[in-house]
Design an enzyme around this catalytic site. Structure first.
Site: not given
Ligand code: CAA
Ligand code: NAD
Length: 314
Positions: A120, A171, A183, A221
């Site tokens: 991330s 990403h 990304e 991010n």
């Molecule tokens: N895996 C697979 N599919 C999933 C899922 C998951 N974990 N969670 C939900 N879905 C699917 C559902 O099955 C549903 O599919 P259908 O449309 O085919 O029925 C669809 O997504 C919508 O789900 P829900 O109706 O249960 O719920 P929702 O409408 O509230 O949507 C959401 C859920 C897609 C997560 C929505 O709330 C959303 O877009 N939230 C914002 C998510 C976001 O911003 N993500 C980016 C985070 S930043 C990042 O990822 C980068 C980082 O490095 C941290």
């Molecule tokens: P998570 O905690 O859900 O899963 C991480 C998994 O990695 C665990 O199952 C753990 O057992 C496994 N693991 C840890 N060390 C390991 C190793 N050395 N070898 C094999 N397996 C190992 O974490 P996550 O949320 O899936 O995040 C994973 C990566 O993706 C991170 O780098 C995170 O920054 C990135 N990411 C996360 C998100 C998010 O929304 N959570 C979104 C985009 C990118």
């Protein structure tokens, strides 16, 4: 350009399991590995039930669903990654742990395989510096661009040893099967071949691509996490309740989730790790993690995946 047929995913958590599902549904052979056997079997179970749910909603035929499950192999042995064309690493957001894994992968996967990280925020250039890929892909990439250029021996050696030409950031957003974006982050010396093959793969998975330079937090991010951190500050300093902070952004700016709800969805540990990388990498106090975020992580309140974060689940 290298053709990608077989994909290795390391980490069967939220992101790794979603990426493996997405790739298997799109017809790729997928190997999924997690160091924790319980996490690996949980990943298999959740991928199977999500695929069944997609089939039951009529978004995928029964046959395609069965094919997707056949495409997926879960393994506790990283050596099974020997023949994959690309590895997508999705383990814990720690530079040290990721580097150790990259060193291991470097000794296992074939010379032409791409090493992609779903990090991330962490520098792709620094992750790449942990590897020293055998020269094959590196040589062919260089020679294809400049077949008649005689490189000095020292620089050839440096290129071979740096190994960074086949390392890239890929990403995905959470949840990977649903979110439309990937990304792509080029490290300081990621080759055009590696970039093109990764972009092509992301497009085959149905994603919109954006490209970022290799700076802490990249694009998404860099912008998203300070907003989430600020939401924690608002809660910490008593500006409003968690519900009102989330409702403000959800209904006031049309975000699908409020920032605190989103932090629980991402994982508070992941949010904190990203803030630490932003703070260390960009050197500005505005990126210092909010003490409340730190405290929740210390207390094991990691979000949805632990049943408690900002909110309580179940
Ligand atoms: N895996 C697979 N599919 C999933 C899922 C998951 N974990 N969670 C939900 N879905 C699917 C559902 O099955 C549903 O599919 P259908 O449309 O085919 O029925 C669809 O997504 C919508 O789900 P829900 O109706 O249960 O719920 P929702 O409408 O509230 O949507 C959401 C859920 C897609 C997560 C929505 O709330 C959303 O877009 N939230 C914002 C998510 C976001 O911003 N993500 C980016 C985070 S930043 C990042 O990822 C980068 C980082 O490095 C941290
Ligand atoms: P998570 O905690 O859900 O899963 C991480 C998994 O990695 C665990 O199952 C753990 O057992 C496994 N693991 C840890 N060390 C390991 C190793 N050395 N070898 C094999 N397996 C190992 O974490 P996550 O949320 O899936 O995040 C994973 C990566 O993706 C991170 O780098 C995170 O920054 C990135 N990411 C996360 C998100 C998010 O929304 N959570 C979104 C985009 C990118």
């Amino acid at each position: 350009m290298a053709e990608i047929r077989s994909i290795g995913v390391v980490g069967g958590g939220q992101m790794g399991s979603g990426i493996a599902q997405l790739a298997a549904v799109n017809g790729f052979e997928v190997w999924l590995h997690d160091a924790d056997s319980t996490a690996l079997s949980n990943a298999h179970e959740s991928i199977s039930s999500r695929i069944q749910s997609i089939v039951s909603k009529g978004h995928l035929t029964k046959e395609k669903g069965a094919e997707a499950l056949k495409n997926l192999r879960c393994t506790s042995n990283l050596e099974d990654f020997r023949s994959v064309d690309i590895v997508i690493e999705a383990i814990v957001e720690s530079e040290e742990v990721k580097k150790k894994l990259f060193v291991r992968l470097d000794n296992i996967v074939k010379g032409s395989a791409i090493l992609a990280s779903n990090t991330s925020s962490i520098s792709i250039t620094r992750l790449a510096s942990a590897t020293s890929r055998p020269g094959q892909q590196v040589w062919s990439g260089q020679l294809a661009i400049a077949p008649f250029v005689l490189l000095e021996l020292a620089s050839v050696e440096r290129i071979k040893l740096s190994g960074i030409l086949v390392v890239i950031g890929m990403h995905f957003m959470n949840p990977p099967p649903v979110m439309k974006l990937v990304e792509i982050i080029r490290g300081a010396s990621t080759s055009d071949d590696t970039f093109n093959a990764t972009k092509f793969l992301a497009e085959r998975l149905g994603k919109k691509i954006i490209c970022s330079q290799d700076f802490s937090g990249f694009i998404v991010n860099r912008i998203l996490m300070p907003m989430i951190n600020e939401a924690f500050h608002a809660l910490y300093t008593g500006v409003a309740t968690k519900e009102d902070i989330d409702a403000g952004m959800k209904f006031g700016t049309n975000h699908p989730m409020g920032p605190l709800e989103l932090a629980d969805h991402i994982g508070l540990d992941v949010c904190l790790s990203i803030m630490k990388v932003l703070y260390a990498g960009l050197g500005d106090s505005k990126y210092a993690p909010c003490p409340l975020l730190v405290q929740y992580v210390d207390a094991g309140r990691l979000g949805r995946k632990k049943g408690i974060g900002v909110y309580q689940y179940s």
